[in-house]
Design a protein around this motif. Sequence first.
Motif, short mmCIF file in Angstrom:
data_model
loop_
_atom_site.label_atom_id
_atom_site.label_comp_id
_atom_site.label_asym_id
_atom_site.label_seq_id
_atom_site.Cartn_x
_atom_site.Cartn_y
_atom_site.Cartn_z
N CYS A 99 0.83 -1.20 0.00
CA CYS A 99 0.00 0.00 0.00
C CYS A 99 0.87 1.26 0.00
CB CYS A 99 -0.90 -0.03 1.22
SG CYS A 99 -2.45 0.87 1.01
N ARG A 100 1.92 1.25 0.77
CA ARG A 100 2.82 2.41 0.80
C ARG A 100 3.39 2.69 -0.59
NH1 ARG A 100 6.27 0.81 6.25
NH2 ARG A 100 4.90 1.78 7.80
N GLU A 101 3.78 1.63 -1.29
CA GLU A 101 4.32 1.79 -2.63
C GLU A 101 3.27 2.36 -3.58
OE1 GLU A 101 5.59 -2.13 -3.59
OE2 GLU A 101 7.36 -2.09 -2.28
N LEU A 102 2.04 1.84 -3.47
CA LEU A 102 0.97 2.32 -4.34
C LEU A 102 0.63 3.78 -4.07
CD1 LEU A 102 -1.42 -0.77 -4.32
CD2 LEU A 102 -0.47 0.34 -6.36
N ILE A 103 0.59 4.16 -2.82
CA ILE A 103 0.27 5.55 -2.48
C ILE A 103 1.28 6.49 -3.12
CG2 ILE A 103 0.17 7.22 -0.58
CD1 ILE A 103 -1.01 4.91 1.13
N GLY A 120 -10.04 -3.67 9.39
CA GLY A 120 -9.57 -2.58 10.24
C GLY A 120 -8.08 -2.53 10.44
N LEU A 121 -7.45 -3.66 10.77
CA LEU A 121 -6.02 -3.67 11.02
C LEU A 121 -5.25 -3.27 9.77
CD1 LEU A 121 -3.53 -4.25 12.75
CD2 LEU A 121 -3.74 -6.67 12.12
N TYR A 122 -5.67 -3.75 8.61
CA TYR A 122 -4.99 -3.43 7.36
C TYR A 122 -5.02 -1.93 7.12
CZ TYR A 122 -4.56 -8.29 5.71
OH TYR A 122 -4.21 -9.59 5.55
N GLU A 129 0.84 4.25 10.16
CA GLU A 129 2.24 3.82 10.10
C GLU A 129 2.62 2.87 11.23
OE1 GLU A 129 6.18 6.03 8.40
OE2 GLU A 129 5.17 7.01 10.06
N TYR A 130 1.84 1.79 11.34
CA TYR A 130 2.17 0.79 12.34
C TYR A 130 3.54 0.19 12.07
CZ TYR A 130 -2.41 0.38 14.61
OH TYR A 130 -3.54 0.60 15.34
N GLU A 131 4.21 -0.19 13.13
CA GLU A 131 5.46 -0.94 13.01
C GLU A 131 5.18 -2.36 13.48
OE1 GLU A 131 8.64 0.92 15.08
OE2 GLU A 131 8.43 2.83 14.02
N PHE A 132 5.27 -3.30 12.54
CA PHE A 132 5.02 -4.69 12.88
C PHE A 132 6.30 -5.30 13.44
CE2 PHE A 132 1.66 -3.85 9.80
CZ PHE A 132 0.57 -4.37 10.47
N ALA A 133 6.22 -5.74 14.68
CA ALA A 133 7.41 -6.28 15.35
C ALA A 133 7.81 -7.63 14.75
CB ALA A 133 7.12 -6.45 16.84
N GLU A 134 9.10 -7.83 14.67
CA GLU A 134 9.63 -9.12 14.23
C GLU A 134 9.73 -10.03 15.45
OE1 GLU A 134 10.24 -10.14 11.22
OE2 GLU A 134 9.78 -8.24 10.22
N THR A 202 2.31 4.54 17.98
CA THR A 202 2.22 5.99 18.13
C THR A 202 1.00 6.57 17.43
OG1 THR A 202 3.60 6.32 16.15
CG2 THR A 202 4.72 6.22 18.29
N LYS A 203 0.53 5.91 16.38
CA LYS A 203 -0.65 6.34 15.64
C LYS A 203 -0.54 7.76 15.12
CE LYS A 203 -3.87 3.01 17.62
NZ LYS A 203 -5.21 2.76 18.19
N THR A 204 0.63 8.09 14.61
CA THR A 204 0.78 9.33 13.86
C THR A 204 0.78 8.97 12.39
OG1 THR A 204 3.20 9.14 13.96
CG2 THR A 204 2.11 10.44 15.69
N SER A 205 0.16 9.79 11.59
CA SER A 205 0.03 9.46 10.18
C SER A 205 1.12 10.11 9.34
CB SER A 205 -1.34 9.90 9.64
OG SER A 205 -1.47 9.53 8.28
N PRO A 206 1.70 9.36 8.41
CA PRO A 206 2.67 9.96 7.49
C PRO A 206 1.98 10.68 6.33
CG PRO A 206 2.45 7.63 7.02
CD PRO A 206 1.56 7.91 8.21
N TYR A 207 0.63 10.71 6.36
CA TYR A 207 -0.14 11.28 5.26
C TYR A 207 -1.01 12.44 5.72
CZ TYR A 207 1.22 6.77 3.36
OH TYR A 207 1.95 5.68 2.96
N ASP A 208 -1.38 13.26 4.77
CA ASP A 208 -2.44 14.24 4.97
C ASP A 208 -3.73 13.44 4.82
OD1 ASP A 208 -3.97 16.48 5.20
OD2 ASP A 208 -3.44 17.32 3.25
#
Length: 347
Positions: A99-103, A120-122, A129-134, A202-208
């Motif tokens: 999705c990031r690539e497509l945006i 919802g999670l997707y 900008e969730y960070e999925f833990a390894e 953190t739930k901050t968005s990298p997008y407008d």
Amino acid sequence: MTLHGNEQDNCGNQAVKSRKPRLAALIGPTAVGKTAYSLEIAKRWNAEIISGDSMQVYKGMDVGTAKLPLEEREGIPHHLIDICEPEHPFSAAEFQERCRELIAEITARGRLPFIVGGTGLYVESVCYEYEFAETGSDEAFRAEQQRFAETHGAEALHARLKLVDPASAERLHPNDLRRVIRALEVAHLTGVTMSEQLAGQTKTSPYDLCLVGLTMDRQKLYDRVDRRVDLMLEEGLADEVRRLLERGVPENAVSMRGLGYKEIVPYIRGERTLEEAVRLLKRDTRHFAKRQLSWFRHMRGITWVDVTDERNFSGNVQAIHDILAGKFENQLEYICNQSFFDGGNGQ
């Protein structure tokens, strides 16, 4: 067209450079009517649609996922549909990456990226900008949980998750064994539950970002769910499931655990009647819609539009448009696409 600084657009207006790429999202429970509204909004906003549905990624799974046929997409580009085989365990992390690539690509084309879906999670993982833990894996632990479910039933395993991670148990259906086991595994490996990890983002968005949610009267939504299931049966859902089994897709594949598939498989196997399968599918889909609404109610920044009155479709479209206009009104595409109100076709 890409604008920089204070360049003028093709409408003769001063363009204001946004600090972040724009992103719109239309979310809501299954059967609420997202598809019809998304087409109208996409035309008005020169948008490309990104499916936010965890099941529409799978090829050959069309009826059970309510996939919009190509000829009904009105020339609007749709992404993340039919991108992998049903044997592939598509994940939220993979969705986020694609999705990031497509945006970025859609933005570079001068169009609006527009996520439409109910997983919802997707959707939230991209918007914030969730960070999925390894966290790694423990195959022995997974096998143990699988055996427990086979011996005692999916409900018993789900009850085990409810003790460990009540919030994850609330959003996961007992039959979603892969995700139930994964939630147990995360807690087992890290000592921190999956729900705690999600809450800690953190739930901050990298997008407008502009998030619009569709809602309606609960009983009316459930009636629409029932009608949709009946329509799926008329359109050949049972035959679709049969074809998937005949080609060798495992019953325990992620794709086959989706709504419309896990309920019909036992019917195909002769283990339950069609009437019972349909009853369970309607029940499970209503429960799923309830869990979707619960997830969305905890998301930040959603502006809700009540679409209970289906006769007011054009008014509801206008309400959604106005929300986006309030967010993006200083942006190029909104200024240029006023022609849509004068009969423009957006193509």
